[in-house]
Design an enzyme around this catalytic site. Structure first.
Site, PDB file in Angstrom:
ATOM      1  N   ARG A 114       1.041  -1.095  -0.213  1.00 56.54           N
ATOM      2  CA  ARG A 114      -0.026   0.144   0.068  1.00 56.54           C
ATOM      3  C   ARG A 114       0.934   1.282  -0.094  1.00 56.54           C
ATOM      4  O   ARG A 114       1.762   1.559   0.962  1.00 56.54           O
ATOM      5  CB  ARG A 114      -1.014   0.041   1.091  1.00 56.54           C
ATOM      6  CG  ARG A 114      -1.985   1.321   1.183  1.00 56.54           C
ATOM      7  CD  ARG A 114      -2.780   1.218  -0.007  1.00 56.54           C
ATOM      8  NE  ARG A 114      -3.853   0.206  -0.138  1.00 56.54           N
ATOM      9  CZ  ARG A 114      -4.980   0.126   0.559  1.00 56.54           C
ATOM     10  NH1 ARG A 114      -5.497   0.995   1.432  1.00 56.54           N
ATOM     11  NH2 ARG A 114      -5.741  -1.060   0.678  1.00 56.54           N
ATOM     12  N   LEU A 115       0.816   1.985  -0.882  1.00 61.62           N
ATOM     13  CA  LEU A 115       1.404   3.376  -1.003  1.00 61.62           C
ATOM     14  C   LEU A 115       1.282   4.216   0.105  1.00 61.62           C
ATOM     15  O   LEU A 115       0.272   4.128   0.695  1.00 61.62           O
ATOM     16  CB  LEU A 115       1.000   4.132  -2.317  1.00 61.62           C
ATOM     17  CG  LEU A 115       1.510   5.606  -2.757  1.00 61.62           C
ATOM     18  CD1 LEU A 115       2.997   5.253  -3.433  1.00 61.62           C
ATOM     19  CD2 LEU A 115       0.435   6.293  -3.651  1.00 61.62           C
ATOM     20  N   HIS A 116       2.553   4.447   0.674  1.00 65.37           N
ATOM     21  CA  HIS A 116       2.522   5.570   1.717  1.00 65.37           C
ATOM     22  C   HIS A 116       3.514   6.669   1.651  1.00 65.37           C
ATOM     23  O   HIS A 116       4.537   6.334   1.245  1.00 65.37           O
ATOM     24  CB  HIS A 116       2.685   4.633   3.159  1.00 65.37           C
ATOM     25  CG  HIS A 116       4.049   3.858   2.985  1.00 65.37           C
ATOM     26  ND1 HIS A 116       4.084   2.426   2.308  1.00 65.37           N
ATOM     27  CD2 HIS A 116       5.293   3.991   3.682  1.00 65.37           C
ATOM     28  CE1 HIS A 116       5.244   2.022   2.458  1.00 65.37           C
ATOM     29  NE2 HIS A 116       5.848   2.747   3.122  1.00 65.37           N
ATOM     30  N   LEU A 117       3.154   7.795   1.938  1.00 67.72           N
ATOM     31  CA  LEU A 117       4.017   8.862   1.948  1.00 67.72           C
ATOM     32  C   LEU A 117       4.512   9.112   3.294  1.00 67.72           C
ATOM     33  O   LEU A 117       3.675   9.278   4.310  1.00 67.72           O
ATOM     34  CB  LEU A 117       3.291  10.164   1.433  1.00 67.72           C
ATOM     35  CG  LEU A 117       3.871  11.716   1.757  1.00 67.72           C
ATOM     36  CD1 LEU A 117       5.029  11.795   0.811  1.00 67.72           C
ATOM     37  CD2 LEU A 117       2.816  12.602   1.249  1.00 67.72           C
TER      38      LEU A 117
END
Length: 199
Positions: A114-117
DNA sequence: GTTCTAGAAC
DNA sequence: GTTCTAGAAC
């Protein structure tokens, strides 16, 4: 005695697996539902505290949309990534972060699904920061700047990803203080040194 | 991603 | 002998 210990451990493993949806790399999916970690959330994204913060302030901004990683991001996600950036910017401006400096970026190769910044304060002062890999993942170009990622997506319709060779090179970068030209001999040496830069 | 630990480095 | 790093985890 040792048999009992083994049973205890495997029961623990089973509990962990349930929470992590079968594998550690899915840990963020359960973390974003953990009330103790959630900082804010809305219909588009969830902001959590990193479970193993690598600085005094370390947040993750995670979209609800099931985007596996940076590799799955295309121009259709531009508005979402800009929004994540804006939420991050707003977060850094909250009163408790006064006089703090933050970095915002994506790991070129993330371990967790899951993409995470990452939104992380630049003190890098944390007991969870233990290894050279930890250090280099936030202090080299392995951390892709959020603003640049957004700009690339806007201008070229895609993100400039790093080759696995370049990622490896970034991880193998010799230790160096991120605030001065000090070259530490070891991680404990570096962790001691960065205290000098704390306000 | 973390934990654990063998053996390298000191 | 102790500290530290780096690779396995079935």
């Amino acid at each position: 005695m040792s048999g009992k210990r083994k049973n205890f451990d495997s029961e623990n493993d089973d509990l962990k697996k349930m929470k992590t949806n079968g594998h550690w790399s899915n840990g963020l999916l359960s973390a974003m539902e953990d009330p103790e970690l959630i900082v804010q959330s809305n219909s588009k994204l969830v902001v959590i505290q990193d479970k193993f913060p690598k600085a005094e302030f370390h947040y993750l901004i995670i979209p609800r949309e099931d985007i596996h990683s940076l590799k799955a991001v295309d121009k259709s996600h531009l508005e979402l990534l800009k929004y994540m950036h804006n939420i991050g910017e707003r977060l850094t401006q909250e009163p408790r972060h006064q006089s703090r400096t933050f970095k915002m970026g994506y790991h070129a190769e993330a371990s967790m699904t899951r993409l995470h910044l990452h939104v992380i304060s630049d003190d890098m002062n944390s007991p969870c920061l233990k290894t050279k890999k930890h250090w280099n993942s936030f202090t080299t170009h392995f951390l892709l700047d959020s603003k640049e990622v957004c700009e690339n997506l806007e201008k070229y319709g895609k993100i400039k990803l790093l080759s696995s060779e370049y990622c490896k090179k970034m991880m193998d970068t010799p230790l160096k203080c991120h605030k001065c030209d000090y070259i530490p001999k070891t991680m404990p040496d570096l962790k001691k040194h960065i205290m000098k830069h704390l306000k």
